[in-house]
Design a protein around this motif. Structure first.
Motif, PDB file in Angstrom:
ATOM      1  N   GLN A 156     -13.925  29.278 -47.127  1.00 14.70           N
ATOM      2  CA  GLN A 156     -14.595  29.886 -45.977  1.00 14.70           C
ATOM      3  C   GLN A 156     -13.936  29.327 -44.703  1.00 14.70           C
ATOM      4  O   GLN A 156     -13.896  28.100 -44.534  1.00 14.70           O
ATOM      5  N   VAL A 157     -13.419  30.206 -43.856  1.00 13.99           N
ATOM      6  CA  VAL A 157     -12.805  29.726 -42.610  1.00 13.99           C
ATOM      7  C   VAL A 157     -13.923  29.442 -41.601  1.00 13.99           C
ATOM      8  O   VAL A 157     -14.815  30.287 -41.405  1.00 13.99           O
ATOM      9  N   ILE A 158     -13.887  28.258 -40.994  1.00 14.21           N
ATOM     10  CA  ILE A 158     -14.941  27.879 -40.025  1.00 14.21           C
ATOM     11  C   ILE A 158     -14.322  27.161 -38.835  1.00 14.21           C
ATOM     12  O   ILE A 158     -13.180  26.710 -38.894  1.00 14.21           O
ATOM     13  N   SER A 159     -15.125  27.023 -37.769  1.00 12.68           N
ATOM     14  CA  SER A 159     -14.823  26.002 -36.766  1.00 12.68           C
ATOM     15  C   SER A 159     -16.123  25.233 -36.538  1.00 12.68           C
ATOM     16  O   SER A 159     -17.213  25.791 -36.712  1.00 12.68           O
ATOM     17  N   VAL A 160     -15.997  23.949 -36.213  1.00 14.09           N
ATOM     18  CA  VAL A 160     -17.190  23.101 -36.025  1.00 14.09           C
ATOM     19  C   VAL A 160     -17.156  22.516 -34.620  1.00 14.09           C
ATOM     20  O   VAL A 160     -16.135  21.957 -34.202  1.00 14.09           O
ATOM     21  N   ASP A 161     -18.259  22.666 -33.879  1.00 17.16           N
ATOM     22  CA  ASP A 161     -18.396  22.004 -32.567  1.00 17.16           C
ATOM     23  C   ASP A 161     -19.405  20.876 -32.727  1.00 17.16           C
ATOM     24  O   ASP A 161     -20.550  21.130 -33.125  1.00 17.16           O
ATOM     25  N   VAL A 162     -18.984  19.667 -32.403  1.00 15.22           N
ATOM     26  CA  VAL A 162     -19.900  18.523 -32.494  1.00 15.22           C
ATOM     27  C   VAL A 162     -20.315  18.115 -31.092  1.00 15.22           C
ATOM     28  O   VAL A 162     -19.463  17.921 -30.223  1.00 15.22           O
ATOM     29  N   GLU A 166     -27.669  11.594 -26.315  1.00 12.54           N
ATOM     30  CA  GLU A 166     -27.829  10.321 -25.602  1.00 12.54           C
ATOM     31  C   GLU A 166     -27.996   9.174 -26.595  1.00 12.54           C
ATOM     32  O   GLU A 166     -27.616   8.042 -26.324  1.00 12.54           O
ATOM     33  N   SER A 167     -28.566   9.505 -27.770  1.00 10.34           N
ATOM     34  CA  SER A 167     -28.730   8.479 -28.803  1.00 10.34           C
ATOM     35  C   SER A 167     -27.501   8.472 -29.705  1.00 10.34           C
ATOM     36  O   SER A 167     -27.061   9.528 -30.157  1.00 10.34           O
ATOM     37  N   PRO A 168     -26.945   7.273 -29.994  1.00 10.59           N
ATOM     38  CA  PRO A 168     -25.766   7.225 -30.875  1.00 10.59           C
ATOM     39  C   PRO A 168     -26.087   7.665 -32.310  1.00 10.59           C
ATOM     40  O   PRO A 168     -25.184   7.890 -33.105  1.00 10.59           O
ATOM     41  N   GLU A 169     -27.387   7.797 -32.614  1.00 10.50           N
ATOM     42  CA  GLU A 169     -27.778   8.150 -33.984  1.00 10.50           C
ATOM     43  C   GLU A 169     -27.839   9.663 -34.212  1.00 10.50           C
ATOM     44  O   GLU A 169     -28.016  10.119 -35.324  1.00 10.50           O
ATOM     45  N   GLN A 170     -27.762  10.435 -33.110  1.00 11.98           N
ATOM     46  CA  GLN A 170     -27.976  11.877 -33.231  1.00 11.98           C
ATOM     47  C   GLN A 170     -26.779  12.696 -32.762  1.00 11.98           C
ATOM     48  O   GLN A 170     -26.207  12.411 -31.692  1.00 11.98           O
ATOM     49  N   TYR A 171     -26.417  13.680 -33.565  1.00 11.69           N
ATOM     50  CA  TYR A 171     -25.349  14.621 -33.197  1.00 11.69           C
ATOM     51  C   TYR A 171     -25.811  16.018 -33.574  1.00 11.69           C
ATOM     52  O   TYR A 171     -26.521  16.193 -34.573  1.00 11.69           O
ATOM     53  N   GLN A 172     -25.352  17.005 -32.795  1.00 17.88           N
ATOM     54  CA  GLN A 172     -25.598  18.392 -33.190  1.00 17.88           C
ATOM     55  C   GLN A 172     -24.269  19.004 -33.637  1.00 17.88           C
ATOM     56  O   GLN A 172     -23.262  18.885 -32.926  1.00 17.88           O
ATOM     57  N   LEU A 173     -24.286  19.601 -34.830  1.00 15.21           N
ATOM     58  CA  LEU A 173     -23.062  20.229 -35.338  1.00 15.21           C
ATOM     59  C   LEU A 173     -23.280  21.722 -35.464  1.00 15.21           C
ATOM     60  O   LEU A 173     -24.167  22.164 -36.210  1.00 15.21           O
ATOM     61  N   LYS A 174     -22.486  22.498 -34.712  1.00 18.35           N
ATOM     62  CA  LYS A 174     -22.571  23.963 -34.829  1.00 18.35           C
ATOM     63  C   LYS A 174     -21.417  24.434 -35.694  1.00 18.35           C
ATOM     64  O   LYS A 174     -20.250  24.119 -35.405  1.00 18.35           O
ATOM     65  N   VAL A 175     -21.747  25.170 -36.754  1.00 15.02           N
ATOM     66  CA  VAL A 175     -20.728  25.650 -37.687  1.00 15.02           C
ATOM     67  C   VAL A 175     -20.584  27.157 -37.499  1.00 15.02           C
ATOM     68  O   VAL A 175     -21.551  27.901 -37.702  1.00 15.02           O
ATOM     69  N   HIS A 176     -19.396  27.589 -37.070  1.00 19.95           N
ATOM     70  CA  HIS A 176     -19.134  29.017 -36.872  1.00 19.95           C
ATOM     71  C   HIS A 176     -18.383  29.544 -38.083  1.00 19.95           C
ATOM     72  O   HIS A 176     -17.307  29.035 -38.417  1.00 19.95           O
ATOM     73  N   LEU A 177     -18.965  30.545 -38.765  1.00 21.91           N
ATOM     74  CA  LEU A 177     -18.295  31.170 -39.915  1.00 21.91           C
ATOM     75  C   LEU A 177     -17.366  32.235 -39.358  1.00 21.91           C
ATOM     76  O   LEU A 177     -17.826  33.151 -38.659  1.00 21.91           O
ATOM     77  N   LEU A 178     -16.070  32.123 -39.620  1.00 22.62           N
ATOM     78  CA  LEU A 178     -15.096  33.025 -38.991  1.00 22.62           C
ATOM     79  C   LEU A 178     -14.637  34.119 -39.966  1.00 22.62           C
ATOM     80  O   LEU A 178     -14.786  33.999 -41.167  1.00 22.62           O
TER      81      LEU A 178
END
Ligand code: HEM
Length: 178
Positions: A156-162, A166-178
Motif C-alpha cells: 500500500q503506497v502511503i505518506s505519513v505526517d507526524v 507539547e508533551s514529549p509523550e504524545q504524537y499525532q500520525l496522519k496516514v494518507h493512503l495514496l
C-alpha cells in the motif's frame, strides 16, 4: 523495554552498519548486559535510550531518522513473531485499527510485562487515518517507521505526517493512503 527490542536493534545495527559498529556502540555505552540481551527479559528503558543515542553518534544519523529506519526494518521481524490472529490481517487499514485493539493486546496477554504504546486509530476520510501515539518512551517516529514497514508489507503506497505535541509523550500520525 522488552529484550526483543534490544536484540532486534542489535541485529538492525549489525546488518546495516556492521558488527564492528555494534561492538563500538557497546564499548561506548559500557552497559551491564554488555550486549547479552534475552528477548523474553525486560531491561530498563534508559539502557535502550543509551544504546540508541550511541548508535546515532557512531553512525552520524539523527534520532528521528534512526527511529524511522529502525521501524521500517523492524516491522517484518515483529510480524514474523506475531500471534496467528495478527498474521491473518490482510490489509493496512485493518492492521492499523488493530494495533490498539488486537495486536498489542495479544502481545500483553502473552507477556504481561510488555508496556506497549497507546495508538488509537480513527478514520478522517476515505483515504486518511489518524493515529494518536501516547507513551513515556517518546518514540513516535519509531511508530512512523513501523507503519511504513507495514505499508510496504501490504503493498500500500502511503505518506505519513507526524506532528509532535507539547508533551514529549504524545504524537499525532496522519496516514494518507495514496
Ligand atoms: C504498524 C504496527 C505497529 C506499530 C505502529 C507499533 C508501535 C510500537 C512502538 C512505537 C513501540 C515502542 C515502545 C513505545 O513507544 O512505548 C512498540 C513496542 C512493542 N511492540 Fe508494537 N507496533 C506495531 C506492531 C507490533 C507487532 C506486529 C507486534 C507483535 C509482536 C508488536 C509488539 C511489540 C512489542 C513486544 C513491543 C515492546 C514492548 C515493551 O518494550 O515493553 N508491535 N510498538
Amino acid at each position: 523495554m522488552k529484550g526483543i527490542i534490544f536484540t532486534q536493534f542489535a541485529d538492525f545495527i549489525s546488518e546495516r552498519f556492521g558488527l564492528i559498529t555494534w561492538q563500538t556502540i557497546l564499548d561506548n555505552t559500557a552497559l551491564e548486559a554488555d550486549g547479552c540481551y534475552v528477548g523474553t527479559m525486560t531491561y530498563p528503558d534508559h539502557e535502550f535510550m543509551q544504546l540508541f543515542g550511541a548508535a546515532c553518534s557512531v553512525s552520524e544519523r539523527d534520532g528521528v531518522q534512526m527511529q524511522i529506519e529502525f521501524g521500517q526494518w523492524l516491522f517484518p521481524h515483529l510480524l514474523q513473531k506475531s500471534p496467528p490472529e495478527v498474521r491473518l490481517i490482510d490489509n493496512l487499514t485493518d492492521f492499523l485499527f488493530s494495533i490498539d485493539t488486537v495486536i498489542h493486546v495479544e502481545v500483553k496477554k502473552l507477556d504481561p510485562e510488555a508496556k506497549t504504546p497507546s495508538l488509537q486509530c480513527t478514520q478522517l476520510d476515505a483515504n486518511t487515518l489518524c493515529l494518536n501515539y501516547l507513551s513515556s518512551r517518546s518514540m513516535g517516529y519509531l511508530a512512523q517507521g513501523l507503519i511504513e514497514g507495514a505499508a510496504n508489507h501490504f503493498k500500500q503506497v502511503i505518506s505519513v505526517d507526524v506532528t509532535p505535541s507539547e508533551s514529549p509523550e504524545q504524537y499525532q500520525l496522519k496516514v494518507h493512503l495514496l
